[in-house]
Every structure is written in structure tokens, then in C-alpha cells.
Scaffold this active site. Sequence first.
Site, PDB file in Angstrom:
ATOM      1  N   GLY A  30       0.797  -1.215   0.000  1.00 46.15           N
ATOM      2  CA  GLY A  30       0.000   0.000   0.000  1.00 46.15           C
ATOM      3  C   GLY A  30       0.824   1.257   0.000  1.00 46.15           C
ATOM      4  O   GLY A  30       1.881   1.314  -0.622  1.00 46.15           O
ATOM      5  N   SER A  31       0.335   2.225   0.743  1.00 46.65           N
ATOM      6  CA  SER A  31       0.831   3.589   0.629  1.00 46.65           C
ATOM      7  C   SER A  31       2.338   3.725   0.776  1.00 46.65           C
ATOM      8  O   SER A  31       2.967   3.149   1.656  1.00 46.65           O
ATOM      9  CB  SER A  31       0.180   4.449   1.704  1.00 46.65           C
ATOM     10  N   SER A  32       2.882   4.579  -0.108  1.00 49.06           N
ATOM     11  CA  SER A  32       4.295   4.929  -0.038  1.00 49.06           C
ATOM     12  C   SER A  32       4.599   5.723   1.227  1.00 49.06           C
ATOM     13  O   SER A  32       5.744   5.820   1.641  1.00 49.06           O
ATOM     14  CB  SER A  32       4.653   5.744  -1.272  1.00 49.06           C
ATOM     15  N   VAL A  33       3.559   6.302   1.848  1.00 50.84           N
ATOM     16  CA  VAL A  33       3.752   7.078   3.076  1.00 50.84           C
ATOM     17  C   VAL A  33       4.036   6.150   4.265  1.00 50.84           C
ATOM     18  O   VAL A  33       4.446   6.600   5.328  1.00 50.84           O
ATOM     19  CB  VAL A  33       2.513   7.973   3.345  1.00 50.84           C
ATOM     20  N   GLY A  34       3.844   4.859   4.069  1.00 55.97           N
ATOM     21  CA  GLY A  34       4.146   3.887   5.124  1.00 55.97           C
ATOM     22  C   GLY A  34       5.546   4.037   5.700  1.00 55.97           C
ATOM     23  O   GLY A  34       5.793   3.695   6.861  1.00 55.97           O
TER      24      GLY A  34
END
Lengths: 137, 386
Positions: free
Chosen positions: A63-67
Site C-alpha cells: 500500500g501507501s508509499s507514506v508507510g
Amino acid sequence: MVYSLRCKVIVSGNARGMILATNQPINFLSSVDHSTGMIIDKNHDLCGHFLKNRVLVFPYAVGSSVGSYSIFALKSNGVSPLGIICTSKTDITTASGCAIADIPLLELYTDQEIPEFQKNVEGIIDGNSGVLQIKRI
Amino acid sequence: MIVDLTKEEEEALDGKYGQSISIAYKILVSIGKATDAERLIPVDWVHLSGVNYNTIGAAGVNFLRKYSQETRFLVPTTINPMGFDSHKQTNLSENFKSQQDQIVNAYEKMGTIPSFSCIPYELFQLPERGHNVSFAESNAAVIVNSVFGLHTNKESSLSALASAVTGKAPYSDLRISNLRDPKIEIEIDTELNTELDYGVLGYFSGKSVKESCVSFGAHINNIDMYKAKSLAAALGTSGACGMFSNKEITGEKISFGREEENSVMDELNTSESGDIIALGSPQLGMYELSLLSDMIGNKKFSKQCMIFCPRSIYEKASNSGIVQRLENAGANLICDACTCLSPLITPEEFDGVITNSVKAAHYLNKSNRVSVCLNDVRSIVKEYTR
């Protein structure tokens, strides 16, 4: 009984803590509460468990690259795992998040197999030589 | 495998050019090890995620404030949406606005192009096919790899930041031409008609494959941009996969039929209706805005409707009258932000959100904690305009 498993070192460092293991990938942005370190996704088999002070054993992040910021936030908030083992292909989100948060990160070599986990199992990460020791206590 | 650094890169890692650059190289080396890179290569363009305060939080703000004090972007760098439309009044707290301002200031200090968009591929001239870029924001990484032939891995906010300040990225995985062939195929045994159908396919596929590139065979030939974006965004949300392809393979196949569709809908479609319609995750481009305006015609929305698009698209759509038509229908067009993790949609204010975006449905359900009614855009317009 102590098992020694060989791993590739992604982020070096040592860690020792009780193992928290799952075969399911984790979305660090949407599935983890960043202030408490609790897994909150009710579709995840670790839902309700806390990452704090554990050695997290999981396949890879999704999922999110902000992880990657989420991993950093967990560390800043004092609720991150002590070390992380990826049992499959280590993803860029986990690698970069651990690099910046100084969390030792190892990837299990494909010919190494983690034994079926029981409760109360300790993981000892040697992130310089690339060894994960698993010990029942 | 060891990432083979040049002498200058070694020195940068050791701190010769300051701590921020050293941290950037530490990140590049760790992701290089993770993806078995032999060396670093230059990239032409970086796209960053990690802009919305709702996603990176106070820890991210503190990090960026310090990081931006001693380093600048070396390559053209665009950024993702933030939390709200800077040209409109919001009810957000002063704390949120001030934290958001600090994030924007940090990126601007480092020299960003203030795009505030998750669809940079529709806003800027693209490098030629085969060029290397570094894209965080999973939908954008998947689209530029799959549709426009650029080469990027599915970067994280921090790995792309490291590329922005060094101009480099590991030469690995989807940056290597012969590793861009799919190793796994989804065998589709159901009819795919709407953008929602493609989103559901993407969400299922992301969960089902761990390879970097997945094939959908001929089912994705000639799909329009709405469907491609829906597919890419959902694939990026549920998985680690960074590219799709239509090349058929002889090896392993995973089947996708009615049952698999239902399992995704069971997880994400958590409400029968909602009190607001939210369109745009990814943000809508010109094509979707004009499609929407044609569908609505002279009718008006019977519920509140938020439409998210980049500011430059908004201006273009204003010039051609599309914005006025949508606003006459009662829609609220919001620039600089996106449905996904929007602080504008909270459970205190809304019981349920109607959307066609599987990506939005994932984050609204799991992060915003708001129920979601998933439907395709044509059905949404049919049901909620009169």
C-alpha cells in the site's frame, strides 16, 4: 530449543524481543495506529496486537508509499518494533522506513524456514552478521 | 549483494556533504540491498508523497523541518496533494493548518514544484519512454510504468525524497528492462465494464501477487484513463506490485471471477448509501471532469458532492466552462487535496461516503473510519442527480 536462521542484512543493528509474527502483509499507513503501535485493521490477523518492543516477522509491506513515514512515526512515538524480519521480498517502504528510524531489518534467505511459531518465542537479531536466533522461553 | 558505490557516493554516505545527504544515501543503500541493486543511476524526475499532514503527522513535520534546513532538490521534484484547498476557507483546526503550512514550507524550501497532485503524469511533459524516474505515490508509479513506459520502482515517500536530494536511485527491479516482464497473470473470468470493476480487479490483484509486475492479458487493451487510474490506484493500495502489463504469460495464473469481485466488495462496500459523494482518488483529470459534466447535463446533485482535481486542471476546466457546469450542478471542486485520507471527511461530520474509488474506499474505511458506498460513476450520477 534455539534455531539460527541466515538472513540478508538490509539495515544493520542488533535487537532482542518477543516475536510477533504474521503471514499477512501490512499497510503501515492504514493498518497501524501510529500513536499506540496497535494494529487496527480488522481484516488483519494481528488486529489488536501491539508492535512496541517486539521483533516483527512479516512478509512485506503493502500500500501507501507514506508507510515509510509511518514507521518513522512509530519510532518517534516510542511504539515501534525493536527489529523487523521480512520473510519474503523486502519492500522499499519497509527498507527506507527502517533506515531512517534505525530499526534493524533483515530478510530471511529463501532457503531458510521459520519453524511454526508457538507462544512466548524470543527473537534475537544480529544485524551485523545476518543471523536471526529464535528461542522458546 | 552489495550496492557498489562510487568514491563520491561513499564520501556522501560517510557525511562529507552533511547529515541530510548522508541519511539520503543510507536510505538508497538500504533499498538497494532490498532490491538487489548493483549500483545507483541518475533519475530525471522525482514525485514525492508525504505531503498531507493527515498522513505524516507531527513526526513527519519535525523530520521535514530539520531535513529542509540543509538540503535542496537536485532534480525536478513534484509533490502529492496536501490536506485542503489553500484558496478556500476550511473548518480545519488552526493546529492542522499550521502543521500543514510547515510541511509545504519545507518542501518549497527544498525547491519543489508546488503541484499538489497525485496525477503528475497528466500535468507535466513526460520524459521519453525508458527514462528513469523515482515516483512515490503508488498510483503514479504504476501508471508511469504501465501506461507511459517510464522506469520506476514503487518508491516510498522517503526513498523518493532520497532520490530528490541526490538525483539517484538504485538500478534494480522495474528499472531494469528485462525484469519488467510479468511473471504472473490474472485470468479474468468476469465482465469488466466500469472503472469500479477495474478498481476491484486491481485491489484483488494487489493482494494476490507479490511480483513487481502483473499481467491482465488483453483485458486492459484500449481501456480509457479513468479505468487505468482506477486499476493502478487500487493495485497500489492493496499490494506491493508496481506495474501492470497486457503481455500474456505461460506460467502461473490466478483466476478472478464473480466470487473474487464479491470478496473485495464485501470488505470495502460498507454502507448502502451516504450523505456525501466524493470523486477523485486519484484526482480527476480533464478527461474525467468533462465526462462527468456530460453525464450530469443540466441536472443537479441531490447530495453534497466533493470533486478533487489538481489546480492546473481546474483552471483549464474553468476556461472551457466545465467547472461552471459542475458547480451549477452543486459540486464543490477542491484543488490541492484528494479524497484519500482527506481531513475534510470525518465520522463526526459524515455517516457514509459515496464514491467510485476503491482506493478511497480502503482509506475512508480504515483510516478515516467512515463507511463507504461503492458504485461506478455513471450509477452515482444516475442515482443522485435530478
